[in-house]
Design a protein around this motif. Structure first.
Motif, PDB file in Angstrom:
ATOM      1  N   ASP A 180      15.960   6.489  36.214  1.00 51.60           N
ATOM      2  CA  ASP A 180      15.900   7.744  36.959  1.00 51.60           C
ATOM      3  C   ASP A 180      14.545   8.436  36.833  1.00 51.60           C
ATOM      4  O   ASP A 180      14.301   9.456  37.486  1.00 51.60           O
ATOM      5  N   LEU A 181      13.637   7.885  36.011  1.00 47.84           N
ATOM      6  CA  LEU A 181      12.318   8.473  35.867  1.00 47.84           C
ATOM      7  C   LEU A 181      11.352   7.868  36.890  1.00 47.84           C
ATOM      8  O   LEU A 181      11.494   6.704  37.271  1.00 47.84           O
ATOM      9  N   PRO A 182      10.359   8.636  37.321  1.00 47.99           N
ATOM     10  CA  PRO A 182       9.378   8.100  38.286  1.00 47.99           C
ATOM     11  C   PRO A 182       8.729   6.826  37.767  1.00 47.99           C
ATOM     12  O   PRO A 182       8.317   6.743  36.613  1.00 47.99           O
ATOM     13  N   GLY A 183       8.659   5.837  38.641  1.00 49.30           N
ATOM     14  CA  GLY A 183       8.032   4.572  38.286  1.00 49.30           C
ATOM     15  C   GLY A 183       9.017   3.528  37.791  1.00 49.30           C
ATOM     16  O   GLY A 183       8.918   2.353  38.143  1.00 49.30           O
ATOM     17  N   PHE A 184       9.982   3.932  36.983  1.00 46.59           N
ATOM     18  CA  PHE A 184      10.920   2.976  36.404  1.00 46.59           C
ATOM     19  C   PHE A 184      11.861   2.389  37.445  1.00 46.59           C
ATOM     20  O   PHE A 184      12.262   1.222  37.343  1.00 46.59           O
ATOM     21  N   ALA A 185      12.204   3.197  38.439  1.00 50.11           N
ATOM     22  CA  ALA A 185      13.096   2.696  39.488  1.00 50.11           C
ATOM     23  C   ALA A 185      12.458   1.542  40.258  1.00 50.11           C
ATOM     24  O   ALA A 185      13.157   0.680  40.811  1.00 50.11           O
ATOM     25  N   ASP A 186      11.121   1.521  40.294  1.00 51.76           N
ATOM     26  CA  ASP A 186      10.396   0.456  41.000  1.00 51.76           C
ATOM     27  C   ASP A 186      10.134  -0.749  40.114  1.00 51.76           C
ATOM     28  O   ASP A 186       9.472  -1.703  40.549  1.00 51.76           O
ATOM     29  N   ALA A 187      10.626  -0.701  38.877  1.00 52.32           N
ATOM     30  CA  ALA A 187      10.375  -1.800  37.942  1.00 52.32           C
ATOM     31  C   ALA A 187      11.665  -2.260  37.267  1.00 52.32           C
ATOM     32  O   ALA A 187      11.769  -2.245  36.034  1.00 52.32           O
ATOM     33  N   PRO A 188      12.684  -2.681  38.045  1.00 53.64           N
ATOM     34  CA  PRO A 188      13.872  -3.280  37.421  1.00 53.64           C
ATOM     35  C   PRO A 188      13.485  -4.576  36.715  1.00 53.64           C
ATOM     36  O   PRO A 188      12.357  -5.073  36.857  1.00 53.64           O
ATOM     37  N   LEU A 189      14.409  -5.142  35.969  1.00 54.20           N
ATOM     38  CA  LEU A 189      14.081  -6.276  35.115  1.00 54.20           C
ATOM     39  C   LEU A 189      13.501  -7.449  35.897  1.00 54.20           C
ATOM     40  O   LEU A 189      12.565  -8.107  35.422  1.00 54.20           O
ATOM     41  N   ASP A 190      14.039  -7.718  37.082  1.00 53.45           N
ATOM     42  CA  ASP A 190      13.514  -8.868  37.830  1.00 53.45           C
ATOM     43  C   ASP A 190      12.068  -8.636  38.271  1.00 53.45           C
ATOM     44  O   ASP A 190      11.236  -9.548  38.229  1.00 53.45           O
ATOM     45  N   VAL A 191      11.755  -7.403  38.653  1.00 52.64           N
ATOM     46  CA  VAL A 191      10.383  -7.089  39.043  1.00 52.64           C
ATOM     47  C   VAL A 191       9.468  -7.130  37.824  1.00 52.64           C
ATOM     48  O   VAL A 191       8.358  -7.692  37.871  1.00 52.64           O
ATOM     49  N   THR A 192       9.916  -6.538  36.726  1.00 56.64           N
ATOM     50  CA  THR A 192       9.126  -6.552  35.494  1.00 56.64           C
ATOM     51  C   THR A 192       8.830  -7.981  35.051  1.00 56.64           C
ATOM     52  O   THR A 192       7.697  -8.321  34.701  1.00 56.64           O
ATOM     53  N   ASN A 193       9.852  -8.820  35.074  1.00 55.66           N
ATOM     54  CA  ASN A 193       9.654 -10.215  34.665  1.00 55.66           C
ATOM     55  C   ASN A 193       8.676 -10.934  35.588  1.00 55.66           C
ATOM     56  O   ASN A 193       7.830 -11.722  35.135  1.00 55.66           O
ATOM     57  N   ALA A 194       8.778 -10.669  36.878  1.00 56.87           N
ATOM     58  CA  ALA A 194       7.857 -11.315  37.831  1.00 56.87           C
ATOM     59  C   ALA A 194       6.416 -10.856  37.588  1.00 56.87           C
ATOM     60  O   ALA A 194       5.481 -11.670  37.650  1.00 56.87           O
TER      61      ALA A 194
END
Length: 590
Positions: free
Chosen positions: A26-40
């Protein structure tokens, strides 16, 4: 020749299981970085690091940078690598979308920085310094300055530097002599010489934005009379296009022990045009935004060098046959056993592993505090995160870099004589690591910041919160984590040290500052290791297909608690001795 592979599994463990970053969606930026995106993102960073940057590490070390007629040429391959780096968007990963950045969490940026720095410290410094300079402009610049300078810096077309040190003036900035004379158009004429300026001149980017500390004519003496100025290599027109060359030149390059691939410049400002950032005489306040960012980054550099050195030491220890294991041959079918079977090599590798994995957890934890202190809607959470970050910053900068020197040295030791020979590449890690306890404030300065300033700030609110956090963990998990007892003992040592320093005089505080920093860092790492072994134990209890990963995590934790954490008692003893012995010799008796 050394190699590097990003430790993606352990990075995911820290981000996903230890810090549980998905819980901050729910914090800015984190919503755009779910685990699959972070891992990629981490996987792509790993590919660039191992495939492009790591092979250039030795190239940069061997060729270094060259200065001809004021222009610096970087080592072969660096320009192409920088182009790939910027085209892929790595320079704007955590920067504000308002100025062209991707706005992703700072904690993810820490992980990416570790990967890039492990592969090639000298190369990573170009973007790292730019990130810090952009943060300072974002913090103290005018609306016009932000609009003019931040987009090309975030894009990577322009880079940034930090200009503090002068030939007579290092840590004591109150002695600074560079002058800034007001001009009729509102700009300033900057005159002076700065030294030790990393990436002060190079051929990677179109422009270099120097942040320069200088004094105005009416400046009061000391640190309260320092102002900050933007001084571009090329002047910038109102539409963002480049104008004429500014009167700033690289006078020489330092001949250095390490980081040869990054130019360390003497910068001469001869009536260069500069633009005030923030208020007059308040330059340190803005510059500290960049300095604190840089100090965390240097701590990550320490972690990164220890990590890559450890990787190569393990690989060599698995391959090198020499002697027989204690107690009999481990591989009787071979003429000798792998040296990884010898207890002394195992000891050295475990020391490195315990720091690398614990240091990763600690630095990523600090990165999360950056996000929480800026983005969380709850003021109480922001305050607590800011308090913790204030403690962690000098601790990470100093302890992680001290350990980088120790771990890279141990990695060389694992190689024996081959580690001392240049062709194996290991000695470069130690030479590169040796700068990290020195720049962005020596580690002794960091220790004094922690013991003399941060400890007592706001009536000790930050350290009280930290002690309570460790104590609460021990109370909550004593039945589940056997190592809690060792952590309690270490915590008691830290409490005793805090109590002693609360009433100690200035000499005793200064004498015990380094020991206090190391004691505090050991407890902070102990908290991380206790949490990690808790998670690993739960995974093993419920059954997991990655049992070997979690078993190794618990074994490394046990080594930390048995062999490293007890050093808190020695640090406490030394703190309690005060300054008497240190001050016993007169200067002419040394």
């Amino acid at each position: 020749m050394t190699t590097y592979e990003a430790p993606l599994r352990d990075m995911r463990f820290v981000l996903d299981e230890l810090l549980q970053v998905e819980g901050y969606a729910d914090l800015p930026g984190f919503a755009d970085a779910p685990l699959d995106v972070t891992n990629a993102i981490l996987e792509e960073a790993g590919k660039l690091a191992s495939g492009v940057l790591a092979p250039l590490n030795a190239v940069g070390d061997e060729h270094g940078c060259t200065l001809v007629d004021g222009a610096v040429t970087t080592a072969p391959g660096f320009r192409d690598a920088y182009r790939l780096y910027t085209e892929a968007g790595w320079t704007g990963l955590t920067a504000s979308p308002e100025y062209g950045g991707q706005g992703l969490p700072h904690v993810l940026g820490i992980a990416v920085r570790e990967i890039m720095t492990s592969a090639n410290l000298a190369f990573s410094m170009f973007a790292g310094l730019t990130h810090g300079a952009a943060n300072a402009i974002a913090s103290g610049g005018t609306v016009q300055q932000k609009a003019l300078y931040l987009p090309p810096m975030i894009e990577g077309r322009w880079t940034g530097t930090m200009n503090l040190t002068e030939p007579h003036c290092g840590t004591d900035l109150g002695l600074l002599r560079s002058r800034a004379e007001p001009l009729a158009d509102g700009s300033f004429s900057i005159n002076g010489t700065k030294i030790f300026i990393s990436a002060g001149e190079h051929d990677l980017a179109e422009n270099i934005i120097h942040l320069v500390l200088a004094r105005l004519p009416d400046a009061p003496p000391g640190v309260k009379g320092i102002s900050l100025f933007i001084v571009p290599k090329f002047l910038v027109n109102a539409d963002g296009s480049l104008g004429p060359r500014n009167a700033v030149r690289c006078g020489s390059l330092e001949e250095k022990m390490g980081i040869h691939g990054n130019p360390t410049c003497v910068m001469n400002y001869d009536g260069a045009t500069g633009y005030l950032v923030g208020q007059p005489h308040q330059g340190l306040r803005v510059m500290f935004v960049m300095m604190n960012s840089a100090r965390l980054a240097v701590g990550v550099q320490g972690l990164s060098l220890a990590s890559v050195a450890y990787q190569n030491a393990v690989h060599y220890a698995r391959e090198r046959l020499q002697g027989r294991a204690a107690g009999g041959a481990a591989t009787p079918e071979q003429p000798a056993d792998q040296i990884i079977m010898h207890p002394d090599v195992q000891r050295m590798l475990l020391i490195q592993r315990a720091f690398v994995e614990g240091g990763r957890a600690l630095t990523y934890w600090a990165g999360l505090q950056v996000d929480l202190s800026h983005q969380h809607p709850d003021a109480g959470v922001r305050e607590a995160a800011s308090d913790l970050l204030g403690l962690l910053t000098p601790m990470i900068k100093a302890y992680c870099t001290d350990q980088a020197v120790e771990c890279t040295s141990l990695a060389i030791q694992c190689f024996g004589g081959h580690g001392y020979i240049r062709e194996w590449g290991m000695e470069q890690f130690l030479r590169d690591a040796r700068i990290t306890p020195l720049y962005e404030g020596t580690n002794g300065v960091q220790a004094m910041d922690l013991a003399a300033r941060k400890l007592k700030l706001d009536d000790g609110r930050a350290i009280k919160r930290f002690l309570a956090r460790v104590g609460d963990f021990c109370d909550a998990h004593a039945a589940e984590v056997a190592e809690v007892q060792a952590l309690r003992l270490a915590l008691a040592d830290l409490v005793a040290a805090v109590d002693y320093l609360a009433t100690a005089d200035a000499s005793a505080t200064a004498a015990g500052a380094v020991d206090f920093l190391h004691l505090t860092a050991l407890v902070a790492l102990g908290l991380q290791w206790a949490n990690m072994t808790l998670i690993a134990g739960r995974q093993l209890a419920r059954g997991t297909s990655e049992a070997r990963f979690y078993q190794a995590k618990r074994t490394t934790a046990r080594f930390y608690f048995e062999r490293i954490l007890p050093d808190t008692a020695v640090h406490l003893q030394r703190i309690g001795l005060g300054a008497d012995t240190l001050r016993a010799l007169a200067p002419d008796q040394y």
